[in-house]
Design an enzyme around this catalytic site. Structure first.
Site, PDB file in Angstrom:
ATOM      1  N   PRO A  29      35.233  44.869  30.018  1.00 47.10           N
ATOM      2  CA  PRO A  29      35.124  43.570  29.366  1.00 47.10           C
ATOM      3  C   PRO A  29      35.660  42.498  30.309  1.00 47.10           C
ATOM      4  CG  PRO A  29      37.003  44.793  28.493  1.00 47.10           C
ATOM      5  CD  PRO A  29      36.284  45.714  29.416  1.00 47.10           C
ATOM      6  N   LEU A  30      34.913  41.410  30.482  1.00 44.11           N
ATOM      7  CA  LEU A  30      35.328  40.324  31.368  1.00 44.11           C
ATOM      8  C   LEU A  30      35.109  38.998  30.655  1.00 44.11           C
ATOM      9  CD1 LEU A  30      33.670  41.634  34.667  1.00 44.11           C
ATOM     10  CD2 LEU A  30      36.133  41.429  34.264  1.00 44.11           C
ATOM     11  N   CYS A 113      45.533  41.832  29.608  1.00 41.32           N
ATOM     12  CA  CYS A 113      45.181  40.528  30.165  1.00 41.32           C
ATOM     13  C   CYS A 113      46.434  39.808  30.666  1.00 41.32           C
ATOM     14  CB  CYS A 113      44.465  39.676  29.126  1.00 41.32           C
ATOM     15  SG  CYS A 113      43.987  38.030  29.758  1.00 41.32           S
ATOM     16  N   LYS A 152      43.198  49.101  26.446  1.00 42.11           N
ATOM     17  CA  LYS A 152      43.117  48.774  27.871  1.00 42.11           C
ATOM     18  C   LYS A 152      44.395  48.040  28.254  1.00 42.11           C
ATOM     19  CE  LYS A 152      40.055  46.838  31.418  1.00 42.11           C
ATOM     20  NZ  LYS A 152      41.031  46.020  32.171  1.00 42.11           N
ATOM     21  N   HIS A 182      44.579  49.688  34.213  1.00 44.55           N
ATOM     22  CA  HIS A 182      44.393  48.896  35.424  1.00 44.55           C
ATOM     23  C   HIS A 182      45.642  49.087  36.268  1.00 44.55           C
ATOM     24  CE1 HIS A 182      43.224  44.750  37.297  1.00 44.55           C
ATOM     25  NE2 HIS A 182      43.818  45.535  38.171  1.00 44.55           N
ATOM     26  N   GLY A 214      40.534  49.114  38.468  1.00 43.48           N
ATOM     27  CA  GLY A 214      41.193  48.369  39.535  1.00 43.48           C
ATOM     28  C   GLY A 214      40.657  48.743  40.901  1.00 43.48           C
ATOM     29  N   SER A 237      34.968  46.413  37.140  1.00 46.00           N
ATOM     30  CA  SER A 237      35.276  45.067  36.666  1.00 46.00           C
ATOM     31  C   SER A 237      34.708  44.025  37.620  1.00 46.00           C
ATOM     32  CB  SER A 237      36.794  44.890  36.510  1.00 46.00           C
ATOM     33  OG  SER A 237      37.306  45.765  35.532  1.00 46.00           O
ATOM     34  N   ARG A 238      35.557  43.480  38.498  1.00 41.85           N
ATOM     35  CA  ARG A 238      35.127  42.383  39.378  1.00 41.85           C
ATOM     36  C   ARG A 238      34.026  42.791  40.341  1.00 41.85           C
ATOM     37  NH1 ARG A 238      40.070  40.741  42.397  1.00 41.85           N
ATOM     38  NH2 ARG A 238      40.654  42.916  42.008  1.00 41.85           N
TER      39      ARG A 238
END
Length: 337
Positions: A29-30, A113, A152, A182, A214, A237-238
Site C-alpha cells: 500500500p502506498l 507509517c 504492516k 519493513h 524494504g 513498494s517504491r
C-alpha cells in the site's frame, strides 16, 4: 540463491489464515499511489498477487456516510486487502467491517507509517511505542470481521528502540494472521539500508507468515532478501513507482526461475500514457494533477528523459500530457531505427 527448502516453500500458495494467495509477491500500500488505476496496471503483470489500497483513516471513516474513493475496489481485482490506520480499537473495528463489505479479502492495519501527521495522532509507527494499544487494536478488529487481519510495521521507533521481536510476537498472539516488516526504524524514514537481519529474526520466532519489505527494487534484490531472511514472501513498494512491472517480474521468477525481459523505454512510456488517460477517466482534472508525479517516475533512463520529466511535472490537461508522451515515443522510435 534460495535454499532448496525455501524454494520449495515459496512455490506453494501463501496461506493467510483461512485465505490463500497464489503468489508470494505483494504490492505494498502506498499513499497517493495505489489507487484502483495503479493496481490494475500492476495486476496485468501479476494476476495472482495481493494488492493493497492506500491507507484509510478509520476516524475519518467514522464520520462520513459515503466511503472515500481510495477505499473503492473492483469486484474483479481479487485478492485485495484494504489497509486501515488509527489508534482507536473501536473505530478500526468499525472501519474493518466496512472494508469487508466493500470486498476486502483481508484487513491490514498500518503500524509502520513514519509520517509526522500520522504518528502525532497515535497512528502508524507510533504504535510501536504503544504495544498494548496495538495489541488491543488487533484483538478488536479480529473479533469484528470474518476475514484474516494482518499488520504492516517497522523494526522499531529508532536505533535505541528496536522492539520488533516483542512487538511481532504480541501481534501474533493478538490474532494477526500475517505480519509485514519493513526493515527500517521510524527514525530512518526511507534513508539508509533496510536491515533485513531483523526480518530474519522475526521469521524465526513466529508461526504466522512473515513478509519482507524494504529495498526491493529488482528481482535480484527480492531473491537476495528472501535468501537472507527466510521470509514467506516479499512486498514491493517504491520499486514499483513508474514501474508497475516489478511485482510480476519477481512473481514470474519465483515460479519459473526465468527472468522476464525488461520493458523498453517505449513500452514504459506507453504504460505511462495509459496510466495518465485512466487517471483522467477515473478522477477528471484531479487525476491529471495526480498523474504528474507518476509520469515523472516513468520518464527515466533514456535520451531526453530529464527534459520530458520537467514538462510532464507541470501538465494542466490530459491532452497536453498525451502529446508530450507521444512525441517522446516518436523520438525514441527514430533513435532506435
Amino acid at each position: 540463491m534460495l535454499s532448496p527448502d525455501l524454494k520449495s516453500r515459496l512455490s506453494q500458495p501463501l496461506k493467510i489464515g483461512s485465505f490463500e494467495v497464489k503468489s508470494r509477491v505483494l504490492q505494498s500500500p502506498l499513499s497517493g499511489v495505489t489507487d484502483l488505476v495503479f493496481r490494475r496496471l500492476v495486476r496485468r503483470y501479476a494476476p495472482d498477487s495481493m494488492m493493497y489500497t492506500e491507507m484509510v483513516n478509520a476516524t475519518g471513516l467514522h464520520y462520513v456516510k459515503q466511503l472515500p474513493k481510495i477505499m473503492e475496489v473492483d469486484p474483479n481485482e481479487r485478492p485485495i486487502s484494504i489497509q486501515l490506520f488509527d489508534c482507536r480499537p473501536d473505530f478500526l473495528a468499525e472501519a474493518a467491517v466496512k472494508a469487508v463489505v466493500e470486498g476486502a479479502d483481508t484487513v491490514d492495519i498500518n503500524m509502520g507509517c513514519p509520517v509526522n501527521k500520522i504518528t502525532k495522532n497515535g497512528g502508524g509507527s507510533s504504535l510501536l511505542r504503544q504495544p498494548e494499544v496495538a495489541e488491543a487494536i488487533v484483538r478488536e478488529v479480529v473479533k469484528s470481521v470474518n476475514v484474516p487481519v494482518t499488520v504492516k510495521t517497522r523494526i522499531g521507533w529508532s536505533d535505541k528502540e528496536i522492539t520488533i521481536l516483542e512487538f511481532a510476537k504480541r501481534m501474533e498472539d493478538a490474532g494477526a494472521k500475517m505480519i509485514t516488516v519493513h526493515g527500517r526504524t521510524r527514525a530512518q524514514g526511507y534513508n539508509g539500508n533496510a536491515r533485513w537481519e531483523w526480518i530474519a529474526k522475526v521469521k524465526q520466532i513466529l508461526s504466522i507468515p512473515v513478509i519482507a519489505n524494504g529495498d526491493i527494487f529488482s528481482v535480484a534484490a527480492a531473491v537476495k532478501c528472501l535468501a537472507e531472511t527466510g521470509a514467506d514472501g516479499v512486498m514491493c513498494s517504491r520499486g514499483t513507482l513508474g514501474y508497475p512491472f516489478l511485482v510480476g517480474e519477481v512473481d514470474h521468477f519465483l515460479k519459473t526461475g526465468e527472468l522476464l525481459p525488461s520493458p523498453t523505454p517505449t513500452q514504459r512510456l506507453e504504460c505511462a500514457r495509459e496510466h495518465l488517460y485512466a487517471l483522467w477517466e477515473y478522477k477528471g482534472d484531479r487525476g491529471v494533477r495526480q498523474a504528474r508525479k507518476h509520469l515523472t517516475w516513468y520518464a527515466k533512463d533514456f535520451m531526453g528523459a530529464a527534459d520530458l520529466r520537467g514538462k510532464l511535472s507541470t501538465i494542466e490537461t490530459v491532452q497536453q500530457g498525451l502529446d508530450l508522451i507521444d512525441q517522446a515515443i516518436e523520438r525514441l522510435k527514430i533513435v532506435t531505427n
